[in-house]
Structure formats: structure tokens, C-alpha cells
Motif scaffolding. Structure first.
Motif, PDB file in Angstrom:
ATOM      1  N   ALA A  93      42.886  36.549  41.474  1.00 19.92           N
ATOM      2  CA  ALA A  93      43.323  37.717  42.240  1.00 19.92           C
ATOM      3  C   ALA A  93      44.825  37.922  42.126  1.00 19.92           C
ATOM      4  O   ALA A  93      45.586  36.967  41.940  1.00 19.92           O
ATOM      5  CB  ALA A  93      42.939  37.555  43.710  1.00 19.92           C
ATOM      6  N   THR A  94      45.233  39.169  42.250  1.00 23.12           N
ATOM      7  CA  THR A  94      46.665  39.476  42.264  1.00 23.12           C
ATOM      8  C   THR A  94      47.262  39.112  43.614  1.00 23.12           C
ATOM      9  O   THR A  94      46.554  38.960  44.611  1.00 23.12           O
ATOM     10  CB  THR A  94      46.905  40.967  41.990  1.00 23.12           C
ATOM     11  N   GLU A  95      48.578  38.999  43.633  1.00 22.42           N
ATOM     12  CA  GLU A  95      49.285  38.563  44.839  1.00 22.42           C
ATOM     13  C   GLU A  95      49.126  39.542  45.992  1.00 22.42           C
ATOM     14  O   GLU A  95      49.230  39.153  47.164  1.00 22.42           O
ATOM     15  CB  GLU A  95      50.774  38.378  44.514  1.00 22.42           C
ATOM     16  N   THR A  96      48.871  40.811  45.707  1.00 21.35           N
ATOM     17  CA  THR A  96      48.755  41.821  46.765  1.00 21.35           C
ATOM     18  C   THR A  96      47.312  42.074  47.195  1.00 21.35           C
ATOM     19  O   THR A  96      47.070  42.912  48.061  1.00 21.35           O
ATOM     20  CB  THR A  96      49.372  43.148  46.291  1.00 21.35           C
ATOM     21  N   SER A  97      46.366  41.383  46.618  1.00 16.25           N
ATOM     22  CA  SER A  97      44.960  41.557  47.006  1.00 16.25           C
ATOM     23  C   SER A  97      44.725  41.017  48.414  1.00 16.25           C
ATOM     24  O   SER A  97      45.385  40.069  48.845  1.00 16.25           O
ATOM     25  CB  SER A  97      44.037  40.838  46.018  1.00 16.25           C
ATOM     26  N   THR A  98      43.772  41.614  49.112  1.00 17.61           N
ATOM     27  CA  THR A  98      43.412  41.147  50.444  1.00 17.61           C
ATOM     28  C   THR A  98      41.896  41.060  50.568  1.00 17.61           C
ATOM     29  O   THR A  98      41.155  41.728  49.842  1.00 17.61           O
ATOM     30  CB  THR A  98      43.954  42.078  51.550  1.00 17.61           C
ATOM     31  N   PHE A  99      41.461  40.246  51.534  1.00 18.44           N
ATOM     32  CA  PHE A  99      40.038  39.950  51.691  1.00 18.44           C
ATOM     33  C   PHE A  99      39.687  40.013  53.175  1.00 18.44           C
ATOM     34  O   PHE A  99      40.407  39.475  54.016  1.00 18.44           O
ATOM     35  CB  PHE A  99      39.723  38.567  51.126  1.00 18.44           C
ATOM     36  N   ALA A 100      38.555  40.659  53.488  1.00 16.50           N
ATOM     37  CA  ALA A 100      38.202  40.817  54.904  1.00 16.50           C
ATOM     38  C   ALA A 100      36.710  41.040  55.078  1.00 16.50           C
ATOM     39  O   ALA A 100      36.009  41.477  54.156  1.00 16.50           O
ATOM     40  CB  ALA A 100      38.974  41.989  55.520  1.00 16.50           C
ATOM     41  N   THR A 101      36.244  40.729  56.274  1.00 15.53           N
ATOM     42  CA  THR A 101      34.866  41.046  56.690  1.00 15.53           C
ATOM     43  C   THR A 101      34.968  41.844  57.991  1.00 15.53           C
ATOM     44  O   THR A 101      34.741  41.314  59.072  1.00 15.53           O
ATOM     45  CB  THR A 101      34.043  39.765  56.894  1.00 15.53           C
ATOM     46  N   PRO A 102      35.305  43.135  57.889  1.00 21.24           N
ATOM     47  CA  PRO A 102      35.643  43.932  59.074  1.00 21.24           C
ATOM     48  C   PRO A 102      34.462  44.599  59.771  1.00 21.24           C
ATOM     49  O   PRO A 102      34.652  45.449  60.638  1.00 21.24           O
ATOM     50  CB  PRO A 102      36.574  44.990  58.494  1.00 21.24           C
ATOM     51  N   GLY A 103      33.243  44.215  59.402  1.00 18.23           N
ATOM     52  CA  GLY A 103      32.078  44.891  59.972  1.00 18.23           C
ATOM     53  C   GLY A 103      32.029  44.891  61.476  1.00 18.23           C
ATOM     54  O   GLY A 103      31.567  45.855  62.101  1.00 18.23           O
ATOM     55  N   VAL A 150      45.854  32.777  42.092  1.00 19.73           N
ATOM     56  CA  VAL A 150      46.621  33.977  42.435  1.00 19.73           C
ATOM     57  C   VAL A 150      47.668  34.189  41.351  1.00 19.73           C
ATOM     58  O   VAL A 150      48.408  33.256  41.000  1.00 19.73           O
ATOM     59  CB  VAL A 150      47.314  33.846  43.807  1.00 19.73           C
ATOM     60  N   VAL A 151      47.739  35.415  40.832  1.00 19.12           N
ATOM     61  CA  VAL A 151      48.656  35.702  39.731  1.00 19.12           C
ATOM     62  C   VAL A 151      49.357  37.041  39.976  1.00 19.12           C
ATOM     63  O   VAL A 151      48.851  37.888  40.721  1.00 19.12           O
ATOM     64  CB  VAL A 151      47.907  35.752  38.382  1.00 19.12           C
TER      65      VAL A 151
END
Length: 234
Positions: A93-103, A150-151
Motif C-alpha cells: 500500500a501507498t503511504e497515504t492509503s487508509t483502511f476502515a470498516t465504517p459500517g 508501505v511504499v
């Protein structure tokens, strides 16, 4: 999209030439998960069941493929998109990627994403993501084991392809055996896992490529792998 992915993965399942799969996306979003417009009561329970059954089948196919599946993530991965990342064998993943489970924020707890995420990150991290819906950064995702690297954005494709090329240097049959065994033993207790893994090590030695790799190491040369699927033999 799910049906398209399923169709592609089913084709991959029966391909004897495929060595690695990379899942990527264009634009600022890797995957935002299910289309909420398809999840209103107007669509009906039968349709909703089809959506989640198809999603589960896609995630399972990724883990059942005999070749590694790499997620190449540049952007947002939420809900089923985060589930997709967690289901892959490797995720860059890129450094600015984000991950969430906002359901939870829209009244739909991310229960199916929790299956993959709960097996990828520590339980308390998974629960915090699930009950708050708060996104985590790429660096925190790496820290907790959701992704593997992370790249910088400009190196994303280069780094991902480098991993893919390394996979292609290995024996397809050995990687397939190893991936299947890893998935199986991770679902077992310690003693059962060792019993499974020990038997598979013996099976691995019975493969033509298992013996070829050892001979090549002893003879200080590059191994010549077989080009077709092979079975362990006595």
C-alpha cells in the motif's frame, strides 16, 4: 464487480500457467465496499443474500487459489474493500492509503469484513475498527499486520511487481502446496498444525521440484522447475 471478480478467479483456479494475481484499482479509491443503494429494503432479502454469498465466495476463492494473490493498494479501502485486502496473501500500500470498516456508522455492522480482518489483525485492533468505524493509516495497518508493505506512491507498482517476479522464480507446485497448507494449519490448534505441516514437508520432498531444488542447491546451479502442476508421490 463481485461477479466479475468471481468469474476471473474461477478461471484462475483452473489455469496451470498462472503464477501470481495482482488486484489493483485506478483512482483515489481502492475499494469502498458494497454499494449501499443495492442494500435498501427495496432490493429484498433474496437479493441481499445473493450479494453477501457472492462476496464470501470471492474472498474464499482468493485464499483457495493455488497461486499468491497480491493487493496493490493506492487509496481508500473500506468495508468489503478492507475485507478484500485482508483476504489477499500479500498487500502493498501507498503511504497515504487508509483502511476502515465504517459500517457501524450507517447501521450496518461490518460482520463479513470482520471474518477476514479478524484473522489478519489482533482481536482488539479488529474490534476497535469495527465498533468505531475510524480509519487507520497505512503505517498502522502495517504495524497490525493488515498489509505487508508501505511504499511511496511512485514506487507502488515497482515494489508490487518485484514481489510478483520473486514468486515467479519459485516452483509453482511448491508454492501451491505451501499456500494451501498455510491456510489449513492456521485454522488448527498447535499440535494438529504441526502434524499437518510435518506431513506436507514429506509430501513436498516427494515432488519433482522438491528434489530438483535440493539437487540444484548442492550442485550450486539454478533449479529448473517443472512447468505443470504435479502431485506428491511415494
Amino acid at each position: 464487480m463481485l461477479e466479475s471478480l468471481r468469474g476471473n478467479l474461477l478461471e484462475d483456479l483452473h489455469s496451470h500457467e498462472l503464477r501470481v494475481v495482482i488486484i489493483s484499482a485506478r483512482g483515489p479509491v481502492f475499494s469502498s465496499g458494497h454499494n449501499l443503494k443495492e442494500l435498501t429494503s427495496a432490493q429484498g432479502r433474496e437479493y441481499h443474500t445473493k450479494v453477501f454469498d457472492t462476496c464470501a465466495e470471492v474472498m474464499t476463492l482468493i485464499q483457495d487459489l493455488p497461486v499468491p494473490v497480491i493487493a496493490m493498494v493506492n487509496g481508500i479501502a473500506t468495508a468489503a474493500g478492507c475485507q478484500l485486502v485482508a483476504s489477499c496473501d500479500v498487500a502493498v500500500a501507498t503511504e497515504t492509503s487508509t483502511f476502515a470498516t465504517p459500517g457501524v456508522n450507517v447501521g450496518l455492522f461490518c460482520s463479513t469484513p470482520a471474518v477476514a480482518i479478524g484473522r489478519a489483525v489482533p482481536r482488539k485492533v479488529a474490534m476497535e475498527m469495527l465498533i468505531t468505524g475510524t480509519p487507520i493509516s497505512a503505517h498502522n495497518a502495517l504495524l497490525h499486520g493488515l498489509i505487508s508493505r508501505v511504499v511511496p506512491e511512485e514506487r507502488l507498482e515497482e515494489e508490487t511487481l518485484a514481489i510478483a517476479r520473486r514468486v515467479c522464480q519459485a516452483s509453482r507446485s511448491v508454492v501451491a502446496l505451501g499456500k494451501a497448507t498455510f491456510q489449513r494449519q492456521m485454522a488448527q490448534g498447535r499440535d494438529a498444525a504441526y502434524a499437518t505441516a510435518s506431513k506436507v514437508m514429506v509430501d513436498n520432498l516427494a515432488l519433482r521440484d522438491g528434489q530438483e531444488g535440493i539437487r540444484a542447491f548442492i550442485e550450486k546451479r539454478r533449479p529448473v522447475w517443472s512447468n505443470t502442476e504435479e502431485k506428491a508421490h511415494d
